[in-house]
Write a protein that holds these residues in place. Structure first.
Motif, PDB file in Angstrom:
ATOM      1  N   SER A   9       0.814  -1.219   0.000  1.00 37.17           N
ATOM      2  CA  SER A   9       0.000   0.000   0.000  1.00 37.17           C
ATOM      3  C   SER A   9       0.847   1.269   0.000  1.00 37.17           C
ATOM      4  O   SER A   9       0.338   2.355  -0.303  1.00 37.17           O
ATOM      5  CB  SER A   9      -0.941   0.008   1.210  1.00 37.17           C
ATOM      6  N   LYS A 157     -10.772  -7.360  -6.262  1.00 36.52           N
ATOM      7  CA  LYS A 157      -9.641  -6.549  -6.704  1.00 36.52           C
ATOM      8  C   LYS A 157      -8.420  -7.425  -6.895  1.00 36.52           C
ATOM      9  O   LYS A 157      -8.263  -8.458  -6.238  1.00 36.52           O
ATOM     10  CB  LYS A 157      -9.324  -5.429  -5.704  1.00 36.52           C
ATOM     11  N   ASN A 159      -4.376  -6.074  -7.956  1.00 39.80           N
ATOM     12  CA  ASN A 159      -3.505  -4.999  -8.407  1.00 39.80           C
ATOM     13  C   ASN A 159      -2.051  -5.410  -8.239  1.00 39.80           C
ATOM     14  O   ASN A 159      -1.723  -6.278  -7.435  1.00 39.80           O
ATOM     15  CB  ASN A 159      -3.771  -3.716  -7.612  1.00 39.80           C
ATOM     16  N   LEU A 174       1.914   1.295 -11.292  1.00 35.29           N
ATOM     17  CA  LEU A 174       0.872   0.452 -10.705  1.00 35.29           C
ATOM     18  C   LEU A 174      -0.133   0.027 -11.766  1.00 35.29           C
ATOM     19  O   LEU A 174      -0.561   0.846 -12.599  1.00 35.29           O
ATOM     20  CB  LEU A 174       0.137   1.197  -9.594  1.00 35.29           C
ATOM     21  N   THR A 176      -3.851  -1.195 -11.760  1.00 30.02           N
ATOM     22  CA  THR A 176      -4.971  -1.210 -10.815  1.00 30.02           C
ATOM     23  C   THR A 176      -6.292  -1.497 -11.523  1.00 30.02           C
ATOM     24  O   THR A 176      -6.324  -1.744 -12.729  1.00 30.02           O
ATOM     25  CB  THR A 176      -5.052   0.148 -10.084  1.00 30.02           C
ATOM     26  N   ASP A 177      -7.374  -1.442 -10.747  1.00 27.34           N
ATOM     27  CA  ASP A 177      -8.735  -1.668 -11.275  1.00 27.34           C
ATOM     28  C   ASP A 177      -8.834  -2.993 -12.030  1.00 27.34           C
ATOM     29  O   ASP A 177      -9.329  -3.059 -13.157  1.00 27.34           O
ATOM     30  CB  ASP A 177      -9.174  -0.517 -12.191  1.00 27.34           C
TER      31      ASP A 177
END
Length: 275
Positions: A9, A157, A159, A174, A176-177
């Protein structure tokens, strides 16, 4: 932490903090009191348009245990108990909210010399499972995260990302989604008083691109000015002043060139007091 990698994170966090941290377009007041017994009390009030929200937070530390209790204006009671070093390099946290009897959750974090692993499981019949991991060092880390909903038997999710950190810059890439968006971010400390950051995103499904750039300037030892510009026509600024030790007043403003005059521009002020 030495050369240990940060959790997944934290990949891209330095750029994100410069671009978003402390921006507030409401009226917020925070009062924090710390006593010698390890107890800290924090009262927060937030006025959003014509609605007022508030909460009181009590934090108690004793050896390797931290107890955090928060009560808000809707009579919700949020409790979190964290035990550090429950095993070597491991900490665990148990949290729940009253009256939501399905809100219980257990979090476990393990930091190794070359790996950082975090896991979370909901304490209910159909829990939400989350797992993230990062490998490498404090300078270069590669990681990913996944979330699985047992109620629907589906992934909510997944990622992945890679980050590089140096004292004067940080870069991150990154995905993502669920693999639909690619984000790249970069922050650079020009000198001890001035920093700049940028974030670009590309969405594969719509072939859309977006970007945000920002800067942070230390006017003096007690005052910081930040700016932010986005391709969607929004421009924002922030001025934060430490008018007494650990007490901050922050003024934020945002102008949206594409918004109607009724909702434009937006202003906010935040006052944080620590006696």
């Amino acid at each position: 932490m030495g050369s240990k990698p940060a959790p997944f994170s934290d990949i891209g966090k330095r750029a994100k903090d410069l671009l978003t941290k402390d921006y507030n377009y409401d009226h917020k007041f925070t009062l924090s009191i710390l006593n010698s017994t390890g107890m800290a009390l924090t009262a927060t009030g937030l006025k959003k348009e014509e609605v007022f929200f508030g909460d009181i937070n009590a934090l108690y530390k004793s050896k390797n245990t931290v107890v955090d209790v928060k009560v808000d204006t809707y009579s919700n009671v949020c409790t979190k108990v964290t035990v550090n070093d429950i095993l070597p390099s491991t900490k665990a946290a148990f949290s729940f909210k009253i009256p939501d009897h399905k809100s219980g959750k257990m979090d476990v974090q393990y930091i190794h010399h070359h790996a950082a692993i975090e896991s979370s499981i909901g304490l209910n019949p159909t829990p939400l499972l989350e797992l993230s991991a990062a490998i490498g060092s404090s300078n270069l880390s590669l990681g990913g995260e996944v979330g699985f909903d047992t109620a629907s038997s589906s992934f909510i999710k997944y990622n992945a990302g890679i980050g590089m950190n140096k004292p004067d810059f940080s870069a991150a890439l990154l995905l993502t989604d669920k693999g639909q968006t690619l984000k790249a971010s970069y922050v650079h400390s020009v000198n001890p008083f001035h920093s700049v950051a940028a974030e670009m995103a590309h969405r594969f499904s719509s072939l859309e691109n977006s970007f945000t750039i920002g800067s942070s300037h230390a006017v003096d030892p007690f005052t910081v000015v930040k700016t932010r510009f986005s391709d969607n026509g929004k421009a924002a600024m922030l001025c934060q002043h430490e008018w007494r030790p650990k007490s901050l007043i922050t003024f934020s403003a945002e102008y949206d060139s594409k918004a109607t005059h009724a909702a434009n521009p937006k202003y906010g002020i935040s006052l944080a007091l620590k006696p």
